[in-house]
Design a protein around this motif. Structure first.
Motif, PDB file in Angstrom:
ATOM      1  N   ALA A 217       0.804  -1.130  -0.028  1.00  0.00           N
ATOM      2  CA  ALA A 217      -0.091   0.077   0.065  1.00  0.00           C
ATOM      3  C   ALA A 217       0.954   1.285  -0.035  1.00  0.00           C
ATOM      4  CB  ALA A 217      -0.703  -0.048   1.224  1.00  0.00           C
ATOM      5  N   ARG A 218       1.761   1.252   0.975  1.00  0.00           N
ATOM      6  CA  ARG A 218       2.924   2.496   1.104  1.00  0.00           C
ATOM      7  C   ARG A 218       3.622   2.608  -0.265  1.00  0.00           C
ATOM      8  NH1 ARG A 218       4.399   1.164   5.550  1.00  0.00           N
ATOM      9  NH2 ARG A 218       6.121  -0.110   4.943  1.00  0.00           N
ATOM     10  N   ARG A 219       4.038   1.622  -1.349  1.00  0.00           N
ATOM     11  CA  ARG A 219       4.342   1.604  -2.502  1.00  0.00           C
ATOM     12  C   ARG A 219       3.560   2.152  -3.495  1.00  0.00           C
ATOM     13  NH1 ARG A 219       9.059  -0.446  -3.821  1.00  0.00           N
ATOM     14  NH2 ARG A 219       8.415  -0.677  -5.968  1.00  0.00           N
ATOM     15  N   SER A 220       2.346   1.922  -3.105  1.00  0.00           N
ATOM     16  CA  SER A 220       1.138   2.398  -4.229  1.00  0.00           C
ATOM     17  C   SER A 220       0.870   3.813  -3.981  1.00  0.00           C
ATOM     18  CB  SER A 220      -0.041   1.262  -4.197  1.00  0.00           C
ATOM     19  OG  SER A 220       0.630   0.335  -4.687  1.00  0.00           O
ATOM     20  N   GLY A 221       1.125   4.483  -2.757  1.00  0.00           N
ATOM     21  CA  GLY A 221       0.581   5.801  -2.329  1.00  0.00           C
ATOM     22  C   GLY A 221      -0.681   5.637  -2.256  1.00  0.00           C
ATOM     23  N   MET A 222      -1.316   4.590  -1.068  1.00  0.00           N
ATOM     24  CA  MET A 222      -2.532   4.494  -1.020  1.00  0.00           C
ATOM     25  C   MET A 222      -2.363   4.085   0.628  1.00  0.00           C
ATOM     26  SD  MET A 222      -3.916   2.330  -4.127  1.00  0.00           S
ATOM     27  CE  MET A 222      -5.555   2.050  -3.821  1.00  0.00           C
TER      28      MET A 222
END
Length: 310
Positions: A217-222
């Motif tokens: 999620a953090r890598r996806s900016g969400m």
């Protein structure tokens, strides 16, 4: 009976009736008088290819005329029937997709792949449709050739028969995914967001690493909750379930192609640090232990395939 199948007035055809316990859950079934079956449903998915003639295809919420070249993708638990048949001949491909050791990473991010193979019955009922597509003449001829070959091959005791059946099924998947056009009402809803697509590619490249939903999620900016919701909507699976399926399918390929690699190493290469957990999940998915699967597949796989590098 699977959790998405509910008891109903329809005849239920069980997976046990169609698949041998020690065989791949994949079978071709040729029919000429489908209407005699009446309304029924299966504990497995089905692809029905109309080889000739025509009929009326009925479901819980629709009715349409089908003709030679039409292909019906019928999800597990979907009630359906054929009526008013006119020389209608069908080739039915019966399968349990989640239990097949298929290599599908190239397709995982495509909306058409999700609609045809990974969505569950509640999704189709929500939108009142089961997928139907029609192949161009050239692709239909190719499809027919593959079906003829697979139908003869599936009961063969020849070396490599099951391996070849899997390969033929993958060719059919390619034809279907490349020709399926999403209904206009679903195109926007099902088109996978770019960030989810990138997350899937990252999982495919780093599947053996200890990935967590929070990290993805953090890598996806969400946010974690938003990522989980969008990922499941796009793929039909929660992120960790998708990752485990990816690992298990790769493990199945390793077991087929690297017969000398010990099971513990196969588990580690595919991201399972606990070999007992790996064996338990493999058996739950494929209905057979990793060791038994290797023995079965390697005993039927052609010699030139056994030495292939992973």
């Amino acid at each position: 009976m699977q959790k998405h199948i509910v008891k109903s007035r329809y005849r239920v055809i069980s997976a046990e009736q169609m698949f041998k316990s020690d065989a791949l859950p994949l079978r071709l079934w040729y029919t000429e008088k489908s209407e005699m079956t009446g309304f029924h449903l299966h504990e497995f998915a089905e692809i029905a290819i109309v080889l000739s003639g025509s009929a009326t295809y009925r479901t819980d919420f629709s009715s349409q005329r089908i003709h030679k070249g039409d292909i019906l993708c019928i999800p597990e638990g979907a009630g359906h029937a054929y009526t008013d048949e006119e020389d209608c001949k069908l080739m039915n491909i019966l399968f349990q997709f989640d239990r097949l050791p298929l290599y599908c990473r190239d397709f995982a991010h495509l909306p058409g792949f999700s609609v045809l193979f990974t969505m569950q019955l509640p999704f189709y009922r929500k939108h009142n449709f089961y997928p139907v597509l029609r192949l161009p003449e050239e692709d239909f001829i190719r499809c027919s050739e593959i079906l003829t070959w697979l139908f003869k091959l599936q009961n063969s005791d020849a070396a490599g028969a099951q391996f070849a059946v899997l390969g033929g099924f993958m060719q059919l998947i390619t034809l279907l995914v490349n020709n399926y056009v999403l209904p206009e009402t679903l195109n926007k809803e099902l088109h996978m967001p770019g960030r989810i697509s990138e997350a899937i590619r990252f999982m495919q490249l780093h599947f053996a690493e200890p990935l967590q939903v929070a990290d993805l999620a953090r890598r996806s900016g969400m946010s974690e909750a938003s990522f989980y919701r969008h990922f499941k909507h796009a793929t039909g699976q929660p992120p960790m379930e998708f990752l485990i399926s990816l690992r298990l399918n790769l493990a199945a390929e390793l077991l087929r192609t690297r017969p000398d690699t010990i099971l513990t190493e196969v588990a580690m290469l595919c991201g399972f640090n606990d070999s007992s957990y790996f064996s338990r999940m493999f058996r739950r998915t494929f209905g057979i232990s990793p060791a038994a699967y290797r023995q079965k597949m390697c005993s039927t796989e052609p010699e030139h395939k056994k030495s292939r590098a992973w």
